[in-house]
Enzyme design. Structure first.
Site, PDB file in Angstrom:
ATOM      1  N   GLU A  29      -7.657  38.558 -29.075  1.00  0.00           N
ATOM      2  CA  GLU A  29      -6.601  37.866 -29.826  1.00  0.00           C
ATOM      3  C   GLU A  29      -5.698  38.842 -30.583  1.00  0.00           C
ATOM      4  O   GLU A  29      -4.501  38.579 -30.765  1.00  0.00           O
ATOM      5  CB  GLU A  29      -7.207  36.861 -30.816  1.00  0.00           C
ATOM      6  CG  GLU A  29      -7.848  35.654 -30.153  1.00  0.00           C
ATOM      7  CD  GLU A  29      -9.315  35.853 -29.822  1.00  0.00           C
ATOM      8  OE1 GLU A  29      -9.964  34.878 -29.371  1.00  0.00           O
ATOM      9  OE2 GLU A  29      -9.813  36.994 -30.002  1.00  0.00           O
TER      10      GLU A  29
ATOM     11  N   PHE B 256     -19.081  24.645 -36.736  1.00  0.00           N
ATOM     12  CA  PHE B 256     -19.083  25.746 -35.777  1.00  0.00           C
ATOM     13  C   PHE B 256     -17.658  26.249 -35.552  1.00  0.00           C
ATOM     14  O   PHE B 256     -16.746  25.475 -35.289  1.00  0.00           O
ATOM     15  CB  PHE B 256     -19.696  25.276 -34.456  1.00  0.00           C
ATOM     16  CG  PHE B 256     -19.676  26.317 -33.374  1.00  0.00           C
ATOM     17  CD1 PHE B 256     -20.437  27.472 -33.483  1.00  0.00           C
ATOM     18  CD2 PHE B 256     -18.880  26.148 -32.249  1.00  0.00           C
ATOM     19  CE1 PHE B 256     -20.416  28.432 -32.487  1.00  0.00           C
ATOM     20  CE2 PHE B 256     -18.853  27.106 -31.249  1.00  0.00           C
ATOM     21  CZ  PHE B 256     -19.622  28.259 -31.372  1.00  0.00           C
ATOM     22  N   GLN B 257     -17.475  27.549 -35.664  1.00  0.00           N
ATOM     23  CA  GLN B 257     -16.195  28.216 -35.486  1.00  0.00           C
ATOM     24  C   GLN B 257     -15.120  27.657 -36.423  1.00  0.00           C
ATOM     25  O   GLN B 257     -13.952  27.560 -36.043  1.00  0.00           O
ATOM     26  CB  GLN B 257     -15.734  28.164 -34.026  1.00  0.00           C
ATOM     27  CG  GLN B 257     -16.591  29.045 -33.112  1.00  0.00           C
ATOM     28  CD  GLN B 257     -15.981  29.257 -31.744  1.00  0.00           C
ATOM     29  OE1 GLN B 257     -15.207  28.438 -31.257  1.00  0.00           O
ATOM     30  NE2 GLN B 257     -16.348  30.356 -31.104  1.00  0.00           N
TER      31      GLN B 257
ATOM     32  N   LYS C 130      -8.502  19.863 -33.661  1.00  0.00           N
ATOM     33  CA  LYS C 130      -8.705  19.435 -32.277  1.00  0.00           C
ATOM     34  C   LYS C 130      -8.365  17.962 -32.092  1.00  0.00           C
ATOM     35  O   LYS C 130      -7.765  17.573 -31.077  1.00  0.00           O
ATOM     36  CB  LYS C 130     -10.148  19.718 -31.868  1.00  0.00           C
ATOM     37  CG  LYS C 130     -10.436  19.478 -30.391  1.00  0.00           C
ATOM     38  CD  LYS C 130     -11.826  19.967 -30.014  1.00  0.00           C
ATOM     39  CE  LYS C 130     -12.070  19.822 -28.519  1.00  0.00           C
ATOM     40  NZ  LYS C 130     -13.416  20.353 -28.129  1.00  0.00           N
TER      41      LYS C 130
ATOM     42  N   MET D 276      -4.262  62.488 -37.589  1.00  0.00           N
ATOM     43  CA  MET D 276      -3.647  62.516 -38.904  1.00  0.00           C
ATOM     44  C   MET D 276      -4.698  62.668 -40.003  1.00  0.00           C
ATOM     45  O   MET D 276      -4.478  63.369 -40.990  1.00  0.00           O
ATOM     46  CB  MET D 276      -2.816  61.254 -39.131  1.00  0.00           C
ATOM     47  CG  MET D 276      -1.956  61.306 -40.397  1.00  0.00           C
ATOM     48  SD  MET D 276      -0.707  62.619 -40.375  1.00  0.00           S
ATOM     49  CE  MET D 276       0.637  61.786 -39.521  1.00  0.00           C
TER      50      MET D 276
END
Length: 605
Positions: free
Chosen positions: A52, A114-115, A164, A480
């Site tokens: 993602e 969940f999630q 959802k 760096m």
């Protein structure tokens, strides 16, 4: 005539009607209802990324290269939180993206389902605005508002979170011919046209200045004002500096251009700001990487500060003439106002500036051992690919070298992570840029550290037919950080060596000394790309030209460069710009903990 459909179908229709062409994302449980109607869309292409974070950076690259709103999608919980880094990056660099996230069903929000993650709360400080959609009938309006907010005023990211059940619910969709629906954004009225009195005051100050500098930031590019900037600069004859985010807004080859200011800016650019008596600041925000120690920055300069975001004006430096407005409008009106004023008398100023340009050109040393100088690689890529190519950098030494050693003649040919400094930005951002501008040659200048954070998106590029070119500036370390350890930590290289391990003894392993891990050529081939390696300065041009000739698959080049090359010039963090260092042997005694410099050997006064 109204039409019944699901919230997910309405969302796809709204995205199409808002002008979205590409969406980068990954499906998951909470957002799965969206992916079913997306399967049937002929207007909205979906690019299935491998992470993602890659989706978010790809949306950024698309937006920066095209000027359009980028779109990314993720499911709830970890899918949404993986977008936090690119959303933050877009917020810092004023990049217009809309992030679509799935959410657990409305009845389960707040139950630690969940999630589940409160992505709206998490991203509130790093978005222009975000929405939690609770009614499917609101989807068209909210999508229209999201695109409007992302692309107007000071651009930035907007998040739309959809439970959802909202995606699955039935809704009535408005016909496309009445798009956009009425928006409800009370209080959001970005100022475009500047106040005439402020323009006149600015013109008067400019005409009276003897050491003026046009300090140009990324806001000029956001406003599509490169042509207007050149007109203003040539009318006044004033020296121009372009920040890291403004590279390409003014041609590098132009006589009035002094280069990039800041921590690793050119000596003429840094010193001109320090010695100026007037800063004409256009779409820049007095970032700490530019100003160095703020209390000592441009001590004798009055400030004209033009920005579309009123919150930036006076935030870090007081402005004698504050101008709120779109940079294109500001520059156009300022140019007209200056036509009625005498030109500033700056011949003596130019003699001083030209002296700095002659004395302190940007350059680099060739390694004595015959290995490759990273600056040479980057310079030759720029010369061979030319000014029409798009160059996308990660973060670190290679980013600064790409800003220094490629000549940017045109706007929207330089993409990088400026404000957030996000390692892993380059590969997915280049992917997004290439999708948005498929006819352009897109080169990724990446470090071996940055590359290992998001290189999996090369599989996306190979499968989706996105033939970017990647130059890995491989010094075997976090370059760096290693440079800082060299200068400020007595060469104690704690956890910056990325590449080597003792010889392995298992079957099939090479023996006889240390080997590099990973083998970037084999990794590139495993990801469906062409892999090349260059270890000799004599092979640089031929390797680049070979990559330029391959246009049907992504190409990855492992440029093995000298590990101790450093970025110069340099202003140490917390130091004054007066103490700019042009080489290691002139570095001042810098106390990192105290954040100040003592007994500097380089003084450009």
């Amino acid at each position: 005539m109204s039409e019944q459909m699901t919230g997910a179908q309405s969302l796809v229709r709204a995205l199409e009607t808002a002008g979205a062409e590409i969406a980068f994302g990954i499906p998951g449980g909470a957002i799965l209802p969206l992916y079913d109607p997306l399967f049937d869309s002929v207007k909205l292409r979906h690019v299935l990324v491998r992470h993602e974070q890659g989706a978010g950076h790809a949306a950024e690259g698309y937006a920066m290269a095209t000027g359009k709103v980028g779109v990314c999608m993720a499911t709830s919980g970890p899918g949404a939180t993986n977008l936090v880094t690119p959303i933050s990056n877009a917020y810092m660099d004023s990049t217009p993206i809309v992030a679509i996230t799935g959410q657990v069903p409305s009845s389960m929000i707040g139950s630690d389902a969940f999630q589940e993650a409160d992505i709206r709360g998490i991203t509130m400080p790093i978005t222009k605005h975000n929405f939690l959609v609770t009614d499917p009938d609101d989807i068209p309006r909210i999508v229209a508002e999201a695109f409007h907010l992302a692309s107007t005023g000071r651009p930035g990211p907007v998040l739309v979170d959809l439970p959802k059940d909202v995606l699955q619910a039935s809704t009535t969709v408005i016909p496309s011919q009445v798009w956009p629906p009425a928006m409800d954004l009370p209080g959001y009225r970005p100022v475009g046209r500047p106040h005439g009195k402020q323009i006149r005051e600015a013109a008067k100050l400019i005409s009276q200045a003897s050491r003026p500098v046009l300090y140009v930031g990324g806001g000029v590019l956001k406003a599509h004002a490169a042509a207007e900037l050149r007109t203003l600069a040539e009318l006044t004859g004033i020296p121009v500096v372009t920040t890291l985010m403004a590279r390409g807004a003014f041609p590098d080859s132009h006589r009035q251009h002094l280069g990039m200011p800041g921590m690793h800016g050119s000596v003429p650019a840094v010193t001109a700001l320090q010695k100026s008596d007037l800063l004409i600041t256009l779409g820049a925000r007095f970032d700490d990487r530019v100003t160095g120690k703020l209390s000592s920055f441009a001590p004798d300069a009055a400030v004209i500060h033009a920005d579309i975001d009123p919150a930036e004006i006076g935030k870090n430096r007081t402005a004698e003439v504050p101008i709120v407005g779109d940079c294109r409008e500001v520059i156009t009106e300022l140019t007209a106002a200056l036509a009625a004023e005498p030109k500033p008398r700056i011949d003596a100023w130019w003699r001083l500036v030209d002296g700095w340009k002659r004395t302190y050109p940007v350059g680099y040393d060739t390694p004595a051992d015959g290995s490759i100088a990273p600056q040479q690689v980057i310079a030759r890529i720029g010369e061979i690919a030319g000014p029409d190519a798009i160059y996308v950098a990660g973060v670190g030494q290679h980013q600064m070298w790409a800003a220094q050693f490629i000549s940017y003649e045109k706007p929207y040919t330089w993409l990088n992570s400026g404000g957030a400094g996000t390692m892993g930005y380059a590969v997915p951002a280049a992917m997004g840029a290439k999708v948005g501008r498929p006819d352009a040659t897109v080169w990724t200048i990446d470090g071996d550290g940055c590359f290992q954070m998001t290189n999996q998106e090369l599989a996306t590029c190979a499968i989706e037919g996105i033939p970017i070119k990647v130059a890995i500036i491989n010094n075997g370390s976090l370059g760096m950080v290693r440079q800082w350890q060299t200068l400020f930590y007595e060469g104690r290289y704690s956890n910056t060596d990325l590449a080597t391990l003792p010889s392995a003894t298992h079957a099939g392993a090479r023996t006889g000394g240390p080997r590099r891990v990973p083998d970037f050529v084999k990794l590139a081939e495993a990801l469906g790309c062409v892999g090349l390696r260059c270890e000799s300065p004599e092979d640089i041009d031929a390797t680049i030209e070979k990559a330029m000739a391959i246009n049907d698959v992504p190409v990855v080049i492992d440029f093995v460069v000298h590990p101790d090359s450093m970025v110069w010039p340099m202003v140490a963090a917390g130091a004054s710009n007066d103490d700019i260092q042009i080489a290691r042997d002139t570095a001042p005694d810098f106390d990192y903990e105290m954040g100040e410099t003592a007994d500097a050997e380089v003084n450009l006064s």
